[in-house]
Design a protein around this motif. Structure first.
Motif, PDB file in Angstrom:
ATOM      1  N   ALA A 140      41.064  42.244  33.235  1.00  0.00           N
ATOM      2  CA  ALA A 140      39.730  41.757  32.859  1.00  0.00           C
ATOM      3  C   ALA A 140      39.804  40.333  32.316  1.00  0.00           C
ATOM      4  CB  ALA A 140      39.121  42.694  31.816  1.00  0.00           C
ATOM      5  N   LYS A 143      40.251  37.936  35.200  1.00  0.00           N
ATOM      6  CA  LYS A 143      39.018  37.766  35.975  1.00  0.00           C
ATOM      7  C   LYS A 143      37.840  37.303  35.135  1.00  0.00           C
ATOM      8  CE  LYS A 143      40.275  41.320  39.368  1.00  0.00           C
ATOM      9  NZ  LYS A 143      39.891  42.609  40.000  1.00  0.00           N
ATOM     10  N   LYS A 144      38.095  37.132  33.795  1.00  0.00           N
ATOM     11  CA  LYS A 144      37.025  36.723  32.871  1.00  0.00           C
ATOM     12  C   LYS A 144      35.862  37.698  32.912  1.00  0.00           C
ATOM     13  CE  LYS A 144      38.125  31.779  32.841  1.00  0.00           C
ATOM     14  NZ  LYS A 144      39.468  31.936  33.422  1.00  0.00           N
ATOM     15  N   GLU A 145      36.186  38.972  32.874  1.00  0.00           N
ATOM     16  CA  GLU A 145      35.197  40.039  32.890  1.00  0.00           C
ATOM     17  C   GLU A 145      35.294  40.872  31.614  1.00  0.00           C
ATOM     18  OE1 GLU A 145      35.314  40.774  37.763  1.00  0.00           O
ATOM     19  OE2 GLU A 145      36.120  42.268  36.362  1.00  0.00           O
ATOM     20  N   SER A 147      35.900  44.077  29.241  1.00  0.00           N
ATOM     21  CA  SER A 147      36.914  45.121  29.369  1.00  0.00           C
ATOM     22  C   SER A 147      36.598  46.268  28.426  1.00  0.00           C
ATOM     23  CB  SER A 147      38.301  44.556  29.049  1.00  0.00           C
ATOM     24  OG  SER A 147      39.267  45.578  29.007  1.00  0.00           O
TER      25      SER A 147
END
Length: 369
Positions: A140, A143-145, A147
């Motif tokens: 995460a 991907k800079k998402e 988590s």
């Protein structure tokens, strides 16, 4: 029984310039290694207690069955919320326990984690090891998402670069003969700090560990006095500009989180260096450099001043194992004599006496021919 001490260096609003091999004047390291710390400390010890006292101390390092003290390199500590402190340790040059083979989605992020908070360091290399939730959080973060796993983030794993800021200050050099001027830049590192009323408070700085083979109050007292003097004078480069000054906080006892690292609950099979290591005994190196080890070496060199001519002289260079190197047994090390051939005032030594921590790592697959 050995006695461990933790020492913090609080720089407040004083910037630092730590030169490093391969780094020009325009750049600065954010920490100082154990050999450079030892040299600066011994120099302050000599100024405070005199030539005879420092020679007596060095003889204890050279001729005793075990050195009077071992020291780590300095590493960064930070206060995340103004109270709880985060201590960073170098990531060992081996994969942690349970590290997966399919790491393509997060390996680049993992590789950038050169330093780990000690909670993560302890869990990965002395405890349960790498977990599936760690993998999800690293993916995460890559991907800079968002988590669903936040253990690494809460521990400060991704915040190392936020503990200090880098800047380049313009300087003017004036030629002594022609009076011609030349503009250049010097790099500095500024650790986090805040001002409360008229008080400067450090929010991050450097720390290091000391291991005494036994309690030695007279030596500890003298070392503390010399370190306080070094703090007043400054450590590193550009001291004339006020850089490198610090206050010393000498912990009377280690925090519980450090006790867990020094006394792991299960048996450890390897050792991770947290200070530079040097030895010229081939039989010793053959026992350490095996298929189980993983290491990085660096040529350590530099200059000394104080020759009769007043000129700077280059010290002899030596190859040293760096922090994070992993060995099958504790590396011990020696002082390396780096005295230039035409320097006769006194001996110059570089500290290669190692300090290490016990670890266990991921089992490597045995290839069959």
């Amino acid at each position: 029984m050995s006695v461990w001490k933790l020492v913090k260096l609080k720089f407040g609003n004083s910037p630092v310039h730590f030169g490093e091999v391969g780094i020009g004047l325009e750049e600065s390291s954010d920490r100082i290694r154990s050999d450079a710390l030892f040299s600066a400390w011994v120099s302050a010890y000599a100024r405070l207690f005199g030539k005879n006292a420092v020679e007596e101390l060095l003889q204890r390092f050279l001729n005793s069955p075990q050195p009077p003290v071992r020291m780590s390199s300095t590493f960064i500590y930070s206060q995340s919320d103004g109270k709880n402190e985060i201590y960073y340790l170098p990531r060992p040059l081996k994969f942690p326990i349970n590290y997966p083979d399919n790491d393509l989605e997060f390996f680049k992020t993992y590789k950038k984690l050169t330093y780990l908070p000690i909670q993560v360091w302890h869990r990965w290399y002395q405890g349960e090891g790498f977990t599936d939730s760690d993998a999800r959080e690293l993916i995460a973060h890559t991907k800079k998402e968002p988590s669903d796993s936040t253990a690494l983030n809460r521990a400060g794993t991704f915040n190392y670069n936020d503990t200090s800021k880098r800047a380049k200050h313009p300087k003017i050099a004036v030629d002594r003969v022609t009076a011609a001027t030349n503009l250049y830049h010097t790099g500095f590192v500024q650790f986090k700090w805040e001002q409360q009323n008229n008080e400067i408070r450090s929010l991050s700085g450097l720390y290091f560990l000391l291991e005494f083979p036994e309690e030695d109050k007279p030596l500890e007292t003298n070392l503390r006095a010399a370190l306080n003097l070094l703090g007043e004078e400054g450590m590193g480069g550009r001291r004339a500009s006020g850089a490198g000054r610090f206050e010393v906080e000498w912990e009377s006892s280690l925090p519980d989180e450090w006790q867990k690292i020094l006394n792991p609950s299960s048996e450890m099979s390897l050792h991770c260096a947290i200070g530079l290591f040097w030895d010229d005994d081939e039989s010793v190196l053959q026992q350490l450099i095996t298929e189980k080890c993983s290491y990085e070496i660096q040529e350590r060199r530099g200059w000394i001043s104080g020759s009769p001519s007043g000129r700077n002289l280059r010290r002899k260079s030596v190859q040293m194992f760096l922090e994070g190197s992993v060995f099958p047994r504790p590396p011990l090390g020696k002082l390396a004599d780096v005295t230039p051939g035409n320097f006769t005032n006194h001996k110059i030594y570089r500290n290669g006496i190692a300090l290490s921590l016990p670890i266990k790592v991921k089992r490597e697959k045995i290839s069959r021919g």
